[in-house]
Design an enzyme around this catalytic site. Sequence first.
Site, PDB file in Angstrom:
ATOM      1  N   CYS A 357       0.790  -1.239   0.000  1.00 53.30           N
ATOM      2  CA  CYS A 357       0.000   0.000   0.000  1.00 53.30           C
ATOM      3  C   CYS A 357       0.822   1.289   0.000  1.00 53.30           C
ATOM      4  O   CYS A 357       0.486   2.215  -0.758  1.00 53.30           O
ATOM      5  CB  CYS A 357      -1.038  -0.006   1.121  1.00 53.30           C
ATOM      6  SG  CYS A 357      -0.638  -0.942   2.583  1.00 53.30           S
ATOM      7  N   ARG A 386       7.011 -11.255   5.250  1.00 61.72           N
ATOM      8  CA  ARG A 386       6.558 -11.067   6.624  1.00 61.72           C
ATOM      9  C   ARG A 386       7.199 -12.120   7.514  1.00 61.72           C
ATOM     10  O   ARG A 386       7.278 -13.293   7.134  1.00 61.72           O
ATOM     11  CB  ARG A 386       5.030 -11.165   6.710  1.00 61.72           C
ATOM     12  CG  ARG A 386       4.320 -10.118   5.859  1.00 61.72           C
ATOM     13  CD  ARG A 386       2.820 -10.272   5.911  1.00 61.72           C
ATOM     14  NE  ARG A 386       2.169  -9.357   4.972  1.00 61.72           N
ATOM     15  CZ  ARG A 386       0.867  -9.336   4.729  1.00 61.72           C
ATOM     16  NH1 ARG A 386       0.066 -10.190   5.368  1.00 61.72           N
ATOM     17  NH2 ARG A 386       0.350  -8.486   3.861  1.00 61.72           N
ATOM     18  N   GLN A 404       0.978 -11.159  -3.716  1.00 62.48           N
ATOM     19  CA  GLN A 404      -0.451 -10.846  -3.685  1.00 62.48           C
ATOM     20  C   GLN A 404      -0.887 -10.262  -5.025  1.00 62.48           C
ATOM     21  O   GLN A 404      -0.124  -9.534  -5.663  1.00 62.48           O
ATOM     22  CB  GLN A 404      -0.747  -9.809  -2.598  1.00 62.48           C
ATOM     23  CG  GLN A 404      -0.463 -10.259  -1.186  1.00 62.48           C
ATOM     24  CD  GLN A 404      -0.639  -9.114  -0.199  1.00 62.48           C
ATOM     25  OE1 GLN A 404      -0.042  -8.060  -0.348  1.00 62.48           O
ATOM     26  NE2 GLN A 404      -1.468  -9.323   0.810  1.00 62.48           N
ATOM     27  N   ASP A 406      -2.438  -7.648  -5.570  1.00 58.07           N
ATOM     28  CA  ASP A 406      -2.783  -6.542  -4.674  1.00 58.07           C
ATOM     29  C   ASP A 406      -3.265  -5.333  -5.462  1.00 58.07           C
ATOM     30  O   ASP A 406      -2.660  -4.963  -6.473  1.00 58.07           O
ATOM     31  CB  ASP A 406      -1.560  -6.162  -3.842  1.00 58.07           C
ATOM     32  CG  ASP A 406      -1.930  -5.526  -2.516  1.00 58.07           C
ATOM     33  OD1 ASP A 406      -3.135  -5.420  -2.244  1.00 58.07           O
ATOM     34  OD2 ASP A 406      -1.016  -5.158  -1.767  1.00 58.07           O
ATOM     35  N   HIS A 408      -5.243  -1.236  -5.065  1.00 61.33           N
ATOM     36  CA  HIS A 408      -5.724  -0.140  -4.220  1.00 61.33           C
ATOM     37  C   HIS A 408      -6.522   0.820  -5.075  1.00 61.33           C
ATOM     38  O   HIS A 408      -6.107   1.194  -6.171  1.00 61.33           O
ATOM     39  CB  HIS A 408      -4.555   0.571  -3.542  1.00 61.33           C
ATOM     40  CG  HIS A 408      -3.831  -0.303  -2.574  1.00 61.33           C
ATOM     41  ND1 HIS A 408      -2.767  -1.096  -2.951  1.00 61.33           N
ATOM     42  CD2 HIS A 408      -4.050  -0.549  -1.249  1.00 61.33           C
ATOM     43  CE1 HIS A 408      -2.356  -1.781  -1.889  1.00 61.33           C
ATOM     44  NE2 HIS A 408      -3.116  -1.465  -0.859  1.00 61.33           N
ATOM     45  N   LYS A 487     -12.882  -4.411   7.394  1.00 61.75           N
ATOM     46  CA  LYS A 487     -12.662  -5.196   6.181  1.00 61.75           C
ATOM     47  C   LYS A 487     -13.744  -6.247   5.990  1.00 61.75           C
ATOM     48  O   LYS A 487     -14.412  -6.665   6.935  1.00 61.75           O
ATOM     49  CB  LYS A 487     -11.301  -5.879   6.233  1.00 61.75           C
ATOM     50  CG  LYS A 487     -11.128  -6.856   7.397  1.00 61.75           C
ATOM     51  CD  LYS A 487      -9.747  -7.490   7.393  1.00 61.75           C
ATOM     52  CE  LYS A 487      -9.571  -8.440   8.567  1.00 61.75           C
ATOM     53  NZ  LYS A 487      -8.288  -9.163   8.529  1.00 61.75           N
ATOM     54  N   HIS A 533      -8.285  -1.035   0.042  1.00 64.52           N
ATOM     55  CA  HIS A 533      -7.277  -2.077  -0.150  1.00 64.52           C
ATOM     56  C   HIS A 533      -8.031  -3.346  -0.530  1.00 64.52           C
ATOM     57  O   HIS A 533      -9.015  -3.696   0.136  1.00 64.52           O
ATOM     58  CB  HIS A 533      -6.507  -2.369   1.141  1.00 64.52           C
ATOM     59  CG  HIS A 533      -5.911  -1.170   1.811  1.00 64.52           C
ATOM     60  ND1 HIS A 533      -4.561  -0.995   1.947  1.00 64.52           N
ATOM     61  CD2 HIS A 533      -6.491  -0.096   2.407  1.00 64.52           C
ATOM     62  CE1 HIS A 533      -4.331   0.132   2.607  1.00 64.52           C
ATOM     63  NE2 HIS A 533      -5.482   0.698   2.899  1.00 64.52           N
TER      64      HIS A 533
END
Length: 658
Positions: A357, A386, A404, A406, A408, A487, A533
Site C-alpha cells: 500500500c 513477513r 499478492q 494486490d 488499491h 474489512k 485495499h
Amino acid sequence: MIEIELPDGSKLTFESETSVKEIAGRIAKSLEKNAVGALFNGEIIDLHTPIRESGKIRILTPKDPESLEILRHSAAHILAKAVKNIYGHDKVKLGIGPATEEGFYYDFDLPVSISEEDLEKIEKEMERIVKAKEPFRREKVTREKAKELFKDDPYKLELLEAIPEDEEITIYWLGEDFFDLCKGPHVEHAGMVKAFKLLSVAGAYWRGDSRNKMLQRVYGTAFWKKKELDEYLHRLEEAKKRDHRVLGKQLDLFSIYEEAGPGLVFWHPNGAIIRQEIEKWVEEEHRKRGYQRIYTPHIMKADLWKTSGHYNFYRENMFFVPVVEHDEEQRLGNEEVPLTSEEIKEAHWYAVKPMNCPGHILIYKSQVRSYRDLPIRFFEFGTVYRYEKSGSLHGLLRVRGFTQDDGHIFCRPDQLKEEIQGVLDYVMELLSTFKLDYVINIGTKPEKYIGSDEAWEHATQALIDALKERGFDYNIVEGDGAFYGPKIDIAVLDAIGRKWDGPTIQVDFNLPERFDLTYVDKDGQKKRPVMVHRAIMGSIERFIGLLIEHYAGLFPTWLAPTQVVIIPVSDKYLEYADEVYEKLKGAGIRVKLDDESAKVGYKIRKAELMKIPYMLIVGEKEQQSGTVSVRSKREGDLGAMDLNAFLDKILTEIKEKT
C-alpha cells in the site's frame, strides 16, 4: 435486581444471583433439560457459572455450534486427568488445555515422551473417566489458596500471576482428585463427553515462546454425537490424501529449501505453469475492470513505514536492514565483519515491504489529482515478506515470502459503495471460475487502531451497505479489522468443507490522512480521497495451496501443467504418435509424448500418478483410422475419437475453464 434480556427482546428479572439452569427453566422445561451453557454478554459460560449482573443471554444446547467449546474444554480436562493418572499426579506438570475451532489440546511437562502409540492407552483411561461420569465442580478460591494448591506446578503459578488482582480466581474439579486453574466452561459431568478421539502429539514451547521449555502437546477432538465425530475423522483422512505438501512433491510443483531459508517458495516448472495461467487470467480480469498495472520496490526506507503506521503496529512481522553509506559505497554488515555500534547509529534503516500500500500511495501522490480522475485503480503482483515464527510455517499456506494480486482504489466518498460492489463482483467471478463456495465476514475495529471512531463507523457502514444491496449474507466478527480500517474477509470453502483465508476488501480513511492524499474537487477545494485495499486471491501461494487440496491435485484442464500425454503402445507407432503430438502442440495444448521403452500399463500408471487430465493411446487401429483412444482422468475410458474432434473438445474445455 438482575435483568436478563432474551434473544427475542423480552426480559426476565431475578431478585439475586441466578444461573443458566434457572433462566432456562423460566423459559421452558425442555430448554432447562437440554441446556449445557449460555452465551452471556458475548461470553460462553456453563451451568456452573453464577450470573450476578444484568445482561443479554442465549441458552446453548448441543444443537448450537458454540456449545462445542464447552464440550471440548471438558474433554481437555479429561485428557489432563487421564495423563496424570497414567504417568503420576506428582510427576506431570500441566500447561494449558483450551478448546479450539477443530477440537482441543493440552500441554504437558512430564519425564517421559508421549508417542503416537501411547494415545490409545490415554484414550482408554479417558473412556474410564467418562464411563464413571465423574462430575465437574466449580470452586472460587483466594489467591493464597490457589498458590498453595499449585505450589508444585510452575506453569499454573505463572498463569496465576497474570490474573489481575481484582479478578475472580476459580478452579474446576473433575472427580475428587483432579483440579485445574480454569474459568470454564465445562459440562456437568464427564459422561457427557462420549464422542472423542485423540489425534496426534507434538512439541510446543510454553506460551509459544522459543526461549521457554518445550512441552508435549496432545491434540484431540470431540463432538456431541458419534456420527459427527466419524464424519470429521473421514474428512481428516480425506485431507491427508489432499495434503498440498505431499501432492506438491508428487506432481513436482514447488519446494522450500532450508539452505535458502524457511518459508520461501521455489516454483518448479510444473508449479510455475499453474501460477502463470492464474496470473494471466487475473491480469486480464483487472484490465477489463479498469485497473492500471504498476510495479513497486521490494525494499523502502523505514520512515515510510512509520508514516503508514506499520512500524508501530506491525513491526514484529517485518524484516529491517541497516544500510551504512560511505560516500559512494555502502555496507550492510555480515557475520565476519558486523556493523559497529557507531555505524548502526548512522545507518539508514530500510524495511523489506510486508505490504504494497505505501508504494501505491506514493504513485498516487506523484501528481495533482482531479475529482474527474477518480476512481483510480492500481494493481500489481506485489511480492511481500513477513516474519512468521518458524513453528507456524506450513507449506504454501503459511510462508515468509509471498505474492499478492494486490490492488488499491482511490475514490471520492460518493463512489465508495459502488467501488466495493465492483470488487465484490470480481470476487464472485473468481469463486465461480474455480467452483469455490464461500462465507463472508466483516471485521470491525480492533483493540489497537488508528484514526477516529467516526471514520471507522463510516467505513464499516459502507461495507455493510455494499453487501446488503448485493443481497449477500455475512457475519460480523468484532475486533477483526486491520489497524487502519474495517474489512470484508471472504473465507473460501474447499471440496471437503474446510475454510481458507481468501479475498479481502478493506476500507481506509486513515492512510489517506497520514500521507495527506488529496484531490481537487469541482468546487476547486482540496478533498481527501477514500482508499480501498483489496486482494482478490489474497496470497497466490496460499491460493494455489488451496487449489491443490481442493482439486486433490487433479487440476481443471486449463490449469494442468501437462494437459495431454500421448502413449504409443509400442515403438512401431512412434511416428504416428509424433504426428499427433505436433498437431496438439501447434494448437497450443501442453502435451507430452511418452516415448519411453516400457509397457503401456506402466506408462498409464505414471500418467495417473501425475494426474494428467487426458491420455491418448495410439496403436495400429488408431494409426490406420487417424483416431486416438482417449482416457480421461475424470470420466474414464472415452473410446476411439477422431483427432480433430478431440482437439475441439479440449480447446472448448480450456476456453470455458470447465
